[in-house]
Design an enzyme around this catalytic site. Structure first.
Site, PDB file in Angstrom:
ATOM      1  CG  PHE A   1       0.994 -28.647 -75.683  1.00  0.00           C
ATOM      2  CD1 PHE A   1       2.182 -27.993 -75.979  1.00  0.00           C
ATOM      3  CD2 PHE A   1      -0.002 -28.666 -76.652  1.00  0.00           C
ATOM      4  CE1 PHE A   1       2.377 -27.366 -77.216  1.00  0.00           C
ATOM      5  CE2 PHE A   1       0.180 -28.046 -77.888  1.00  0.00           C
ATOM      6  CZ  PHE A   1       1.370 -27.398 -78.170  1.00  0.00           C
TER       7      PHE A   1
ATOM      8  CG  ASP B   1      -6.606 -28.247 -73.388  1.00  0.00           C
ATOM      9  OD1 ASP B   1      -7.197 -28.931 -74.236  1.00  0.00           O
ATOM     10  OD2 ASP B   1      -5.556 -27.624 -73.622  1.00  0.00           O
TER      11      ASP B   1
ATOM     12  CE  LYS C   1      -4.247 -32.436 -80.410  1.00  0.00           C
ATOM     13  NZ  LYS C   1      -3.278 -32.527 -81.485  1.00  0.00           N
TER      14      LYS C   1
HETATM   15  N1  PLP Z   1      -4.472 -28.507 -75.964  1.00  0.00           N
HETATM   16  C1  PLP Z   1      -4.040 -29.771 -75.975  1.00  0.00           C
HETATM   17  C2  PLP Z   1      -4.315 -30.644 -74.779  1.00  0.00           C
HETATM   18  C3  PLP Z   1      -3.361 -30.293 -77.074  1.00  0.00           C
HETATM   19  O1  PLP Z   1      -2.919 -31.557 -77.049  1.00  0.00           O
HETATM   20  C4  PLP Z   1      -3.132 -29.447 -78.178  1.00  0.00           C
HETATM   21  C5  PLP Z   1      -2.383 -29.931 -79.336  1.00  0.00           C
HETATM   22  O2  PLP Z   1      -1.673 -30.908 -79.301  1.00  0.00           O
HETATM   23  C6  PLP Z   1      -3.593 -28.125 -78.123  1.00  0.00           C
HETATM   24  C7  PLP Z   1      -4.264 -27.695 -77.004  1.00  0.00           C
HETATM   25  C8  PLP Z   1      -3.382 -27.195 -79.278  1.00  0.00           C
HETATM   26  O3  PLP Z   1      -4.239 -27.518 -80.321  1.00  0.00           O
HETATM   27  P1  PLP Z   1      -3.979 -26.951 -81.786  1.00  0.00           P
HETATM   28  O4  PLP Z   1      -2.717 -27.575 -82.278  1.00  0.00           O
HETATM   29  O5  PLP Z   1      -5.193 -27.361 -82.560  1.00  0.00           O
HETATM   30  O6  PLP Z   1      -3.863 -25.469 -81.673  1.00  0.00           O
END
Ligand code: PLP
Length: 379
Positions: free
Chosen positions: A123, A208, A237
């Site tokens: 994700f 990520d 986050k």
């Molecule tokens: N990358 C990861 C690993 C995530 O867990 C999330 C959100 O849960 C995101 C990217 C996306 O982040 P945002 O919701 O701040 O756009």
């Protein structure tokens, strides 16, 4: 009749106040927050020093844009590059934006090579680039055509990556621990082998760290459990403990390919969010990181000691914990826990996600365990 778009399914509870690990609803009822706004409020709600830092900035200046010098951004970037060992930082407002930037930067660095290898189950966010990199095809429904240039492989499988590398590939992009997919931790050798492969093939490794980073696993960044250095790290986050801030942290060779006009954001690196983040980074000392890790171990042990047949396995690092059930009961259990004034998350039907704040105490853990076991006995 709500005037809000129906893109979220919300629990029928509204919180109006928070303090530490606790939230209070409109009736003043107290809840235990084991979700932290989905891995965001690591230092809990209304943390004194972080709130002060944000308030001081709120009372001075909110916004000027990125057309002008920004010392606080410089300070934060210096701290993040020191913590990571990378070279320079682009600030944005969210995880998905941090990943969008990473995708663009990798393509710029790659020249004619535009393909990025990504993982099934991953994700990376909801905007078109990040969504195209996201290995959960159910999230693509209704939104195709996706951005081209992504190849999907199984997570934790080096051979599949080897098979997919060709003349068009510029990068591999993965989460060091898959969060939304149910807290999936790769084998210890996976990241080192992947980094070595990337070096051999002159390919970038993009990690990520949006969910697993910022101290959650007991290291500043989750990849630091392995002895490697990625080429790009994305963060968001927990970075500003609840104010919107994302960061794309780049190694030198990537940084050297980015020039004025290549990328930008009106709000990115907003002074108030950056003030909070500077404090968050200062608070993430080695002692605090160790405490995060130890708190996670205590929580896992406490849950394991419940020896309930519904619990198939518990996995996780630090305070990023997944409880996998033998039956598809995760959503029901999350709802029941909420009725019992505890917030948790779930990943699909079988995994419950615990992402409590770093300030969690033994009392909080015991309280959780007591209510959790009573909920399990009723399911
Ligand atoms: N990358 C990861 C690993 C995530 O867990 C999330 C959100 O849960 C995101 C990217 C996306 O982040 P945002 O919701 O701040 O756009």
């Amino acid at each position: 009749m709500s005037a809000l778009l129906k893109n979220y399914s919300r629990y029928p509870v509204e919180f109006v106040e928070g303090k530490g690990i606790n939230l209070y609803d409109v009736n003043g009822t107290k809840y235990l927050d084991f979700l932290s706004g989905i891995a965001v409020t690591g230092f809990g709600h209304r943390h004194k020093e972080i709130t002060e830092a944000a308030n001081n900035q709120l009372n001075k200046l909110w916004h000027v844009s990125n057309l002008f010098e920004a010392t606080q951004q410089e300070n934060l970037a210096a701290k993040l590059t020191k913590k990571s060992g990378l070279h320079s930082v682009f600030f944005c407002n969210s995880g998905t934006e941090a990943n969008e930037a990473a995708i663009k930067f990798a393509r710029k660095w790659g020249g004619d090579r535009k393909t990025i290898i990504v993982a099934n189950g991953s994700f990376h966010g909801r905007t078109m680039g990040s969504l195209s990199a996201t290995g959960q095809k159910k999230l693509w429904n209704g939104f195709t055509p996706m951005l081209q240039g992504f190849k999907f492989v199984d997570f934790n499988n080096i051979d599949q990556i080897k098979e997919q590398i060709d003349k068009t590939v510029c990068a591999v992009m993965i989460e060091p621990i898959q969060g939304e997919n149910g807290i999936i931790i790769p084998d210890d050798e996976y990241l080192p082998e992947l980094k070595q492969l990337c070096n051999e093939k002159n390919i970038l490794l993009i990690l990520d760290e949006v969910q697993a980073g910022m101290g959650r696993t007991g290291k500043f960044f989750a990849y630091q459990w392995s002895n490697i250095l990625p080429d790009i790290i994305t963060s968001a986050k927990g970075l500003a403990n609840g104010l919107p801030l994302g960061a794309t942290i780049c190694g030198k060779s990537v940084a050297n390919t980015i020039f004025p006009g290549d990328h930008g954001s009106t709000f990115g690196g907003n002074p108030v969010a950056v003030a909070a983040a500077n404090k968050v980074v200062d608070l993430l000392t080695e002692k605090q990181l160790l405490e995060n890790y130890n708190n996670g171990e205590t929580l896992k042990k406490e849950i394991l000691s419940l020896k309930n047949p519904l619990i198939k396995t518990i996995r996780g690092k630090g305070l990023m914990i997944g409880i996998e059930f033998t039956k598809p009961v995760a959503k029901v259990i999350a709802k029941e826990l909420l009725k019992n004034k505890i917030l948790v998350g779930n990943s699909g039907d079988t995994v419950l996600r615990l992402l409590p704040p770093f300030i969690i105490t033994k009392d909080d853990i015991q309280k959780f365990a007591k209510i959790f076991i009573s909920v399990l006995s009723k399911v």
